[in-house]
Design a protein around this motif. Structure first.
Motif, short mmCIF file in Angstrom:
data_model
loop_
_atom_site.label_atom_id
_atom_site.label_comp_id
_atom_site.label_asym_id
_atom_site.label_seq_id
_atom_site.Cartn_x
_atom_site.Cartn_y
_atom_site.Cartn_z
N GLU A 1 1.03 -1.06 -0.09
CA GLU A 1 0.34 -0.28 -0.39
C GLU A 1 1.40 0.86 -0.02
N GLY A 2 1.42 1.26 0.29
CA GLY A 2 2.66 2.03 0.53
C GLY A 2 3.43 2.90 -0.97
N GLU A 3 3.83 1.88 -1.73
CA GLU A 3 4.39 1.78 -2.71
C GLU A 3 3.18 2.59 -4.25
N ALA A 4 1.61 2.37 -3.46
CA ALA A 4 0.70 2.98 -4.12
C ALA A 4 0.82 4.36 -3.84
N ALA A 5 0.29 4.24 -2.41
CA ALA A 5 0.61 5.96 -2.10
C ALA A 5 1.43 7.28 -2.12
N GLN A 6 2.66 6.13 -2.67
CA GLN A 6 3.83 6.91 -2.86
C GLN A 6 3.98 7.28 -4.82
N GLU A 7 3.62 6.23 -5.26
CA GLU A 7 2.98 6.52 -6.45
C GLU A 7 1.68 7.79 -6.63
N CYS A 8 1.01 7.62 -6.09
CA CYS A 8 -0.27 8.90 -6.08
C CYS A 8 0.12 10.00 -5.82
N LEU A 9 1.38 10.16 -4.68
CA LEU A 9 2.14 11.28 -4.84
C LEU A 9 2.18 11.89 -5.53
N ARG A 10 3.61 10.84 -6.33
CA ARG A 10 4.31 11.61 -7.51
C ARG A 10 3.64 12.32 -8.70
N HIS A 11 2.68 11.50 -9.09
CA HIS A 11 1.66 11.35 -9.55
C HIS A 11 1.00 12.43 -9.92
N VAL B 1 2.12 15.28 -7.31
CA VAL B 1 2.26 16.97 -7.38
C VAL B 1 2.92 17.15 -9.23
N SER B 2 3.39 15.86 -9.60
CA SER B 2 4.04 16.58 -10.86
C SER B 2 3.09 17.09 -12.06
N PHE B 3 1.49 16.48 -12.02
CA PHE B 3 0.52 17.11 -12.48
C PHE B 3 0.21 18.84 -12.17
N ASN C 1 2.42 21.21 -11.02
CA ASN C 1 3.84 21.20 -11.25
C ASN C 1 3.96 21.34 -12.37
N GLY C 2 3.18 20.38 -12.95
CA GLY C 2 3.88 20.83 -14.76
C GLY C 2 3.13 21.62 -15.78
N ARG C 3 1.85 22.30 -14.96
CA ARG C 3 0.60 22.97 -15.52
C ARG C 3 0.52 24.44 -14.98
N GLU C 4 1.37 25.76 -15.67
CA GLU C 4 0.82 26.89 -15.63
C GLU C 4 0.21 27.67 -15.06
N ILE C 5 -0.35 28.18 -14.28
CA ILE C 5 -1.30 28.71 -13.68
C ILE C 5 -1.35 30.51 -14.25
N ARG C 6 -0.66 30.80 -13.71
CA ARG C 6 -0.59 32.23 -14.18
C ARG C 6 -0.40 32.78 -15.16
N GLY C 7 -1.59 33.42 -15.85
CA GLY C 7 -1.84 33.76 -17.93
C GLY C 7 -2.21 33.18 -17.83
#
Length: 100
Positions: free
Chosen positions: A45-55, A57-59, A61-67
């Motif tokens: 369950e820990g590996e799955a939770a870590q993968e959830c967090l990684r995806h 956060v990357s989503f 941080n991967g897109r601009e909101i300003r502008g």
């Protein structure tokens, strides 16, 4: 709705976990996919939770909101004002008046 969700989910049958993620553009959570369009299976369950967090956060941080321009609905007052301005400026319907 603009909601996010990320959690590990036990696979039916108990053979591991899926990392389930729901982003703001999705209507329901879906598992993280592996090669061949199959859900990626995690042993703990820990590996799955870590993968959830990684995806998640990357989503975020991967897109601009300003502008960015968001399609917001105008209020009723703004809609009426736009309609009136269009009519008086000349972009609306014109009525021909004839004298008898």
């Amino acid at each position: 709705m603009n909601r996010y969700s990320a959690y590990p989910r036990r696979i039916p049958g108990g053979f591991g976990y899926w990392a389930m993620i729901r982003l703001c553009r999705d209507s329901h959570p879906s598992p993280v996919m592996d090669v061949g369009d199959k859900p990626k299976v995690f042993r703990t369950e820990g590996e799955a939770a870590q993968e959830c967090l990684r995806h998640l956060v990357s989503f975020m941080n991967g897109r601009e909101i300003r502008g960015e321009v968001f399609d917001a609905r105008p209020s009723i007052r703004q809609a009426h004002r736009e309609k009136a301005e269009k009519l008086f400026i000349g972009g609306g319907r014109t009525v021909q008046v004839e004298r008898v």
